[in-house]
Scaffold this active site. Structure first.
Site, PDB file in Angstrom:
ATOM      1  N   LYS A  86       0.815  -1.213   0.000  1.00 47.85           N
ATOM      2  CA  LYS A  86       0.000   0.000   0.000  1.00 47.85           C
ATOM      3  C   LYS A  86       0.852   1.269   0.000  1.00 47.85           C
ATOM      4  CE  LYS A  86      -3.522  -2.719  -0.023  1.00 47.85           C
ATOM      5  NZ  LYS A  86      -2.970  -3.986   0.463  1.00 47.85           N
ATOM      6  N   TYR A 124     -11.859 -14.915   4.007  1.00 46.40           N
ATOM      7  CA  TYR A 124     -10.890 -13.864   4.355  1.00 46.40           C
ATOM      8  C   TYR A 124     -10.384 -14.020   5.794  1.00 46.40           C
ATOM      9  CZ  TYR A 124      -8.889  -9.228   5.056  1.00 46.40           C
ATOM     10  OH  TYR A 124      -8.032  -8.202   5.338  1.00 46.40           O
ATOM     11  N   TYR A 184      -2.711 -12.696   3.699  1.00 42.21           N
ATOM     12  CA  TYR A 184      -2.450 -12.469   2.274  1.00 42.21           C
ATOM     13  C   TYR A 184      -1.277 -13.318   1.756  1.00 42.21           C
ATOM     14  CZ  TYR A 184      -5.328  -8.300   3.034  1.00 42.21           C
ATOM     15  OH  TYR A 184      -6.348  -7.449   3.369  1.00 42.21           O
TER      16      TYR A 184
HETATM   17  C1  PLP Z   1      -3.664  -5.184   0.417  1.00 40.18           C
HETATM   18  C2  PLP Z   1      -2.762  -6.336   0.428  1.00 40.18           C
HETATM   19  C3  PLP Z   1      -2.691  -7.221  -0.662  1.00 40.18           C
HETATM   20  C4  PLP Z   1      -3.584  -7.132  -1.859  1.00 40.18           C
HETATM   21  O1  PLP Z   1      -3.315  -6.067  -2.731  1.00 40.18           O
HETATM   22  P1  PLP Z   1      -4.520  -5.484  -3.582  1.00 40.18           P
HETATM   23  O2  PLP Z   1      -3.906  -4.466  -4.444  1.00 40.18           O
HETATM   24  O3  PLP Z   1      -5.464  -4.908  -2.580  1.00 40.18           O
HETATM   25  O4  PLP Z   1      -5.163  -6.592  -4.329  1.00 40.18           O
HETATM   26  C5  PLP Z   1      -1.801  -8.267  -0.602  1.00 40.18           C
HETATM   27  N1  PLP Z   1      -1.008  -8.447   0.468  1.00 40.18           N
HETATM   28  C6  PLP Z   1      -1.042  -7.631   1.531  1.00 40.18           C
HETATM   29  C7  PLP Z   1      -0.141  -7.919   2.677  1.00 40.18           C
HETATM   30  C8  PLP Z   1      -1.917  -6.546   1.552  1.00 40.18           C
HETATM   31  O5  PLP Z   1      -1.953  -5.741   2.625  1.00 40.18           O
END
Ligand code: PLP
Length: 333
Positions: A49, A260, A286
């Site tokens: 991000k 999720y 993630y």
């Molecule tokens: C937000 C996030 C993602 C996913 O990225 P997107 O662009 O939202 O699809 C993947 N890994 C982590 C650790 C994240 O915080």
């Protein structure tokens, strides 16, 4: 491609490292595996991000915002990086988080509080459904509020990953390597849309494989449609006429498991394998799931030994501390 006119606010340290994971490859008797270390973007424990926020916060400042608002899950990495970015610029930050205030504050939520955010608990509405009414109140109180889209996945957020793709290509050329696949965790679409577009713009032949980490039951627009539309609108933003259709999107939804943030065997094994072969931390929501998916794709021959995989580490390790009771750390390899 033209985006020099788009303002950016520097927030992190780039380029992030590109490394090779030789011990992991060996463990899997698999292909060469490389890793792009966006867990090291440098802003408040890092993550993907940070890249998006450089463009989005640049836009917020250009519009004279004094207050930043965004939404996410209680353990959102996006919210934590947004909180840090706002703090570093003296902007007020409001987070609209799913669920209720937990008894024990840890992981990303602890960091949000350390950064001095205003937190609004939203129950089941973890994707920002409550934002308009909170914006209205703050606007009445005289604030100039800028809403950062969910996950930072607007055209500006996706553009950051076109730029990231270029960064990767320069690094790849400098080590004289080739890749066949780029694999990463995909959840709000900006990373995937940007990498897809970068792949086209730079005429690269990689398979851009997002591992879906969210069942998306509550999404108003299905995730695949959203991501393709975002790739198209981002192409327009930078005056290119690339056009994607749903058949261009490689989104693997085989690993969403119980949904999720529900940690299972797949994530546990991936987190421990990565830690114990390479000394690198993944996260439970993630990257643990995405790496679990990659490991399975290698074991089942969907990715072959002759392939060359780039795993894009998108960050998230601060959430490990909040998931300690879901992680099985009793096993030694
Ligand atoms: C937000 C996030 C993602 C996913 O990225 P997107 O662009 O939202 O699809 C993947 N890994 C982590 C650790 C994240 O915080």
């Amino acid at each position: 491609m033209e985006y020099n006119h788009i303002l950016r606010q520097s927030l992190g340290f780039f380029p992030t490292p590109l490394i090779e994971l030789t011990r992991l490859s060996k463990e899997l008797a698999g292909p060469k595996i490389f890793m792009k270390r966006d867990d090291n973007t440098g802003l408040a424990l890092g993550g993907n991000k940070t890249r998006k926020l450089e463009f989005i916060i640049g836009d917020a400042l250009a519009k004279g915002a004094d207050t930043i608002m965004t939404a996410g899950a209680a353990q959102s990495n996006h919210c934590r990086q947004t909180a840090a970015a706002a703090a570093s610029l003296g902007l007020e930050c409001h987070l609209v988080l799913g669920g209720e205030e937990p008894e024990q504050v840890s992981g990303n939520l602890l960091l949000d509080k350390i950064f001095g955010c205003h937190i609004h608990w939203a129950g089941v509405n973890r994707k920002g459904e409550d934002i308009p009414q909170i914006v209205e109140q703050l606007t009445k109180a005289g604030k100039n509020v800028y809403v950062v889209p969910y996950g930072g996945s607007s055209e500006l957020g996706a553009l950051a990953f076109v730029e990231a793709f270029k960064e990767l290509e320069l690094q790849r050329e400098s080590i004289n390597e080739t890749f066949t696949h780029i694999v990463f965790a995909s959840s709000s679409g900006g990373t995937q849309a940007g990498l897809m577009l970068g792949n086209k713009i730079f005429n690269s032949p990689y398979q851009i494989v997002g591992i879906n980490i969210d069942k998306g039951e509550t999404d108003k627009v299905p995730f695949d449609q959203y991501t393709v539309a975002l790739a198209n609108s981002t192409a327009k933003l930078i005056n290119t006429d690339y056009k994607f259709s749903e058949s261009d999107l490689m989104l693997n939804s085989d690993y969403v498991g119980e949904g999720y943030g529900v940690v299972g065997k797949l994530e546990n094994e991936a987190i421990e394998m990565m830690a114990q072969t390479e000394g690198i931390l993944l996260d439970p929501v993630y990257t643990g799931r995405a790496m679990g998916g990659l490991i399975d794709m290698i074991r089942t021959g969907q990715i072959k030994k002759t392939d060359r995989v780039l795993f894009w580490h998108t960050g998230g390790a601060p959430a490990l501390f909040a998931y300690s009771s879901d992680l099985d750390v009793t096993q030694k390899r």
